[in-house]
Design a protein around this motif. Structure first.
Motif, PDB file in Angstrom:
ATOM      1  N   VAL A  99      73.508  35.082  18.173  1.00 53.63           N
ATOM      2  CA  VAL A  99      72.901  33.842  18.668  1.00 53.63           C
ATOM      3  C   VAL A  99      73.831  32.661  18.396  1.00 53.63           C
ATOM      4  O   VAL A  99      74.044  31.816  19.272  1.00 53.63           O
ATOM      5  N   ALA A 100      74.404  32.601  17.198  1.00 51.95           N
ATOM      6  CA  ALA A 100      75.329  31.506  16.874  1.00 51.95           C
ATOM      7  C   ALA A 100      76.525  31.518  17.821  1.00 51.95           C
ATOM      8  O   ALA A 100      76.920  30.475  18.357  1.00 51.95           O
ATOM      9  N   ILE A 110      69.327  42.550  20.920  1.00 53.50           N
ATOM     10  CA  ILE A 110      68.233  41.891  20.214  1.00 53.50           C
ATOM     11  C   ILE A 110      67.433  41.038  21.191  1.00 53.50           C
ATOM     12  O   ILE A 110      67.922  40.668  22.261  1.00 53.50           O
ATOM     13  N   HIS A 111      66.212  40.725  20.807  1.00 55.35           N
ATOM     14  CA  HIS A 111      65.375  39.877  21.658  1.00 55.35           C
ATOM     15  C   HIS A 111      65.388  38.459  21.105  1.00 55.35           C
ATOM     16  O   HIS A 111      64.976  38.223  19.967  1.00 55.35           O
ATOM     17  N   GLU A 112      65.875  37.552  21.885  1.00 52.72           N
ATOM     18  CA  GLU A 112      65.873  36.129  21.549  1.00 52.72           C
ATOM     19  C   GLU A 112      65.808  35.372  22.867  1.00 52.72           C
ATOM     20  O   GLU A 112      66.587  35.655  23.787  1.00 52.72           O
ATOM     21  N   LYS A 113      64.896  34.445  22.960  1.00 51.45           N
ATOM     22  CA  LYS A 113      64.687  33.703  24.206  1.00 51.45           C
ATOM     23  C   LYS A 113      65.994  33.058  24.666  1.00 51.45           C
ATOM     24  O   LYS A 113      66.707  32.449  23.875  1.00 51.45           O
ATOM     25  N   PHE A 114      66.325  33.226  25.921  1.00 53.16           N
ATOM     26  CA  PHE A 114      67.504  32.685  26.605  1.00 53.16           C
ATOM     27  C   PHE A 114      68.829  33.339  26.204  1.00 53.16           C
ATOM     28  O   PHE A 114      69.864  32.999  26.759  1.00 53.16           O
ATOM     29  N   PRO A 120      69.977  36.496  26.733  1.00 52.24           N
ATOM     30  CA  PRO A 120      70.617  37.224  27.834  1.00 52.24           C
ATOM     31  C   PRO A 120      71.318  36.291  28.826  1.00 52.24           C
ATOM     32  O   PRO A 120      72.430  36.574  29.278  1.00 52.24           O
ATOM     33  N   GLU A 121      70.695  35.154  29.122  1.00 51.42           N
ATOM     34  CA  GLU A 121      71.309  34.205  30.061  1.00 51.42           C
ATOM     35  C   GLU A 121      72.584  33.592  29.486  1.00 51.42           C
ATOM     36  O   GLU A 121      73.582  33.440  30.196  1.00 51.42           O
ATOM     37  N   LEU A 122      72.553  33.243  28.202  1.00 51.95           N
ATOM     38  CA  LEU A 122      73.751  32.670  27.573  1.00 51.95           C
ATOM     39  C   LEU A 122      74.891  33.684  27.549  1.00 51.95           C
ATOM     40  O   LEU A 122      76.042  33.345  27.837  1.00 51.95           O
ATOM     41  N   LEU A 123      74.577  34.920  27.191  1.00 48.86           N
ATOM     42  CA  LEU A 123      75.619  35.951  27.144  1.00 48.86           C
ATOM     43  C   LEU A 123      76.195  36.203  28.531  1.00 48.86           C
ATOM     44  O   LEU A 123      77.412  36.330  28.690  1.00 48.86           O
ATOM     45  N   GLN A 124      75.327  36.273  29.528  1.00 46.06           N
ATOM     46  CA  GLN A 124      75.802  36.502  30.895  1.00 46.06           C
ATOM     47  C   GLN A 124      76.687  35.348  31.357  1.00 46.06           C
ATOM     48  O   GLN A 124      77.723  35.559  31.993  1.00 46.06           O
ATOM     49  N   ARG A 125      76.294  34.129  31.034  1.00 49.11           N
ATOM     50  CA  ARG A 125      77.031  32.945  31.466  1.00 49.11           C
ATOM     51  C   ARG A 125      78.432  32.868  30.838  1.00 49.11           C
ATOM     52  O   ARG A 125      79.380  32.443  31.479  1.00 49.11           O
ATOM     53  N   HIS A 126      78.570  33.303  29.582  1.00 51.73           N
ATOM     54  CA  HIS A 126      79.821  33.065  28.859  1.00 51.73           C
ATOM     55  C   HIS A 126      80.654  34.314  28.579  1.00 51.73           C
ATOM     56  O   HIS A 126      81.820  34.191  28.181  1.00 51.73           O
TER      57      HIS A 126
END
Length: 125
Positions: A14-15, A46-50, A52-58
């Motif tokens: 997440v960080a 892991i499950h953390e809101k948003f 998957p979107e952050l990982l896909q974006r970057h």
């Protein structure tokens, strides 16, 4: 700034994703080959809101995955250690993973670096 995050669990992953979203170049380091392969293939362990979107974006742009702590240390200005500290039999934190990573980082440093330990605290009660 180029940042290395050591450990791709709840805290480190997440960080790292958040640092990338802030515009930093992030190298996420882990010694678990299966987890690294899953992350490189777009899976989110892991499950953390948003997240998957952050990982896909970057992923592949500002966020990279590796098992090479030495190279990540040398390539980064700041290193965040986010490895597990499981409880010992007496209930104390087992810092052996942190100590091992710290030794490897110190042996790889080729100049001044900012090194910090990330930790997650949980509310009880």
């Amino acid at each position: 700034m180029r940042i290395a995050v050591v450990g791709s669990g709840y805290v480190g992953l997440v960080a790292g994703a958040c640092f990338a979203d802030m515009g930093h170049e992030v190298i996420l380091v882990d010694n678990d080959q299966q987890k690294l392969a899953a992350l490189c293939n777009g899976q989110v362990p892991i499950h953390e809101k948003f997240l998957p979107e952050l990982l896909q974006r970057h992923r592949g742009q500002r966020l990279h995955f590796t098992d090479n702590l030495r190279e990540a240390t040398r390539a980064s200005a700041a290193i965040f250690v986010a490895v597990g500290t499981p409880p010992t039999e007496t209930g104390d934190a087992d810092l052996s993973y942190v100590e091992s990573v710290a030794r490897e980082i110190s042996g790889a440093m080729d100049g001044y670096k900012i090194v910090a330990r990330c930790r997650c605290t949980r509310a009880t009660g």
